[in-house]
Design a protein around this motif. Structure first.
Motif, short mmCIF file in Angstrom:
data_model
loop_
_atom_site.label_atom_id
_atom_site.label_comp_id
_atom_site.label_asym_id
_atom_site.label_seq_id
_atom_site.Cartn_x
_atom_site.Cartn_y
_atom_site.Cartn_z
N TYR A 13 80.34 -84.60 -81.08
CA TYR A 13 81.39 -85.48 -81.64
C TYR A 13 81.08 -85.88 -83.08
O TYR A 13 81.99 -86.00 -83.90
CB TYR A 13 81.59 -86.72 -80.76
N TYR A 20 88.43 -85.74 -85.78
CA TYR A 20 88.83 -86.40 -84.54
C TYR A 20 89.56 -87.71 -84.87
O TYR A 20 90.61 -88.03 -84.30
CB TYR A 20 87.61 -86.67 -83.65
N GLY A 53 82.76 -95.47 -74.26
CA GLY A 53 83.13 -94.22 -74.93
C GLY A 53 84.37 -94.47 -75.77
O GLY A 53 85.37 -93.78 -75.68
N HIS A 58 90.40 -97.28 -81.42
CA HIS A 58 91.79 -97.74 -81.49
C HIS A 58 92.21 -98.49 -80.23
O HIS A 58 93.00 -99.42 -80.32
CB HIS A 58 92.73 -96.56 -81.78
N ASP A 74 79.78 -96.61 -77.87
CA ASP A 74 79.86 -95.15 -78.03
C ASP A 74 78.53 -94.63 -78.56
O ASP A 74 77.71 -95.40 -79.09
CB ASP A 74 81.00 -94.77 -78.99
N SER A 96 74.92 -95.94 -74.70
CA SER A 96 75.47 -95.02 -73.71
C SER A 96 76.11 -95.78 -72.56
O SER A 96 75.58 -96.81 -72.12
CB SER A 96 74.37 -94.12 -73.14
N LEU A 97 77.19 -95.23 -72.08
CA LEU A 97 77.86 -95.82 -70.93
C LEU A 97 77.03 -95.64 -69.66
O LEU A 97 77.37 -96.18 -68.61
CB LEU A 97 79.28 -95.26 -70.78
N TRP A 113 88.26 -94.34 -71.15
CA TRP A 113 89.42 -93.49 -71.48
C TRP A 113 88.91 -92.14 -71.98
O TRP A 113 88.46 -92.01 -73.09
CB TRP A 113 90.28 -94.21 -72.54
#
Ligand SMILES: C[S@@+](CC[C@H](N)C(=O)[O-])C[C@H]1O[C@@H](n2cnc3c(N)ncnc32)[C@H](O)[C@@H]1O
Length: 202
Positions: A13, A20, A53, A58, A74, A96-97, A113
Motif C-alpha cells: 500500500y 490510492y 485499516g 475518509h 493503519d 495493526s488491527l 471496511w
C-alpha cells in the motif's frame, strides 16, 4: 527471511499510496447506501470508535463529522499523514488491527471496511475475538468485504486478499460472540467486484 504478511501489506500500500488516495480517498468513492449504513451503526456514538485499516481516513472523517470520537488505525504512514491533514477532528495511529491496544469493553464501535480481506484467513477469528473484547456491551461492528461462493484468494490490485462467503463470515462473527443485525449484498457492477456488508453488535 520472508516478510510477515502485515509488512507485505504495508509495503504494497505504501508503494501506491498517492494513487490510492487519488482514486479512493474520499467518501465520493463510497456507495451512498454504504455511507448511510456505516453512519447508522457507528455515527453519533457516545464512546470511542475505531476505524481499523482506515487507509486515507475518509470514513474516519465521515464518522467524526457525525460527532463520533474516531481513531483510525493503519499500517501505512503515507495514509496516516494524509488522513491527519484532511481530517483533523479524528485521531490516527500507526498500528495493526491484529493488536488492539485498548482496554476491555472500552469502545462503542468498530469499522473494518475492506481491511480484514488482507488477513491470513487463519488469523480472522483472533481479530474478531479482540474486536469483541474491546467492544462495550451493545457496541457495533461493521465489516465490508468482497464475497463469493467459497473462501479463496483473489487477484487484488494492491496485495493478496481473500474473498469470503457471507454466511461463513457471519458464522465467524457469531462464534466470536457478536450478534448480526444487518446484512447487505452488493452485486458486481461493471469493474466493481461483488461485495457484502455485515453489521453486528456485542
Ligand atoms: C482496501 S484498503 C481499505 C482502506 C479504507 N478502509 C477504505 O475504505 O478506503 C485496506 C486497508 O487496510 C489496511 N490494513 C491491512 N491490513 C492491516 C492490518 N493488519 N492492520 C492495519 N491496517 C491494515 C491497509 O494498509 C489498507 O489501508
Amino acid at each position: 527471511m520472508a516478510a510477515l504478511p502485515a509488512e507485505r501489506v504495508a509495503q504494497a500500500y505504501s508503494s501506491v499510496a498517492g494513487r490510492y488516495i487519488e482514486l479512493f480517498g474520499s467518501v465520493d468513492s463510497v456507495h451512498p447506501d454504504d455511507l448511510r449504513l456505516i453512519g447508522a451503526h457507528l455515527g453519533r456514538s457516545t464512546g470511542p470508535v475505531l476505524d481499523l485499516g482506515c487507509g486515507p481516513g475518509h470514513l474516519s472523517g465521515f464518522l467524526s463529522a457525525t460527532g463520533s470520537q474516531v481513531t483510525g488505525i493503519d499500517l501505512v504512514p503515507e495514509f496516516l499523514a494524509h488522513a491527519r491533514r484532511s481530517h483533523p477532528a479524528a485521531r490516527f495511529e500507526l498500528g495493526s488491527l491484529t493488536e488492539l491496544d485498548r482496554p476491555d469493553a472500552s469502545v462503542a464501535g468498530v469499522l473494518a471496511w475492506f481491511s480484514l480481506i488482507h488477513l491470513d484467513p487463519a488469523g480472522l477469528d483472533g481479530v474478531l475475538a479482540e474486536v469483541r473484547r474491546v467492544l462495550a456491551p451493545g457496541g457495533a461492528l461493521v465489516v465490508g468485504f468482497f464475497d463469493g461462493p467459497v473462501r479463496e484468494p483473489f487477484a487484488h490490485r494492491v496485495v493478496e486478499a481473500h474473498r469470503w462467503p457471507v454466511e461463513e463470515l457471519a458464522q465467524r462473527l457469531h462464534r466470536a460472540g457478536l450478534v448480526e443485525v444487518e446484512r447487505v449484498h452488493r452485486p458486481q457492477d461493471g469493474d466493481r467486484r461483488r461485495y457484502a456488508v455485515l453489521a453486528a453488535r456485542r
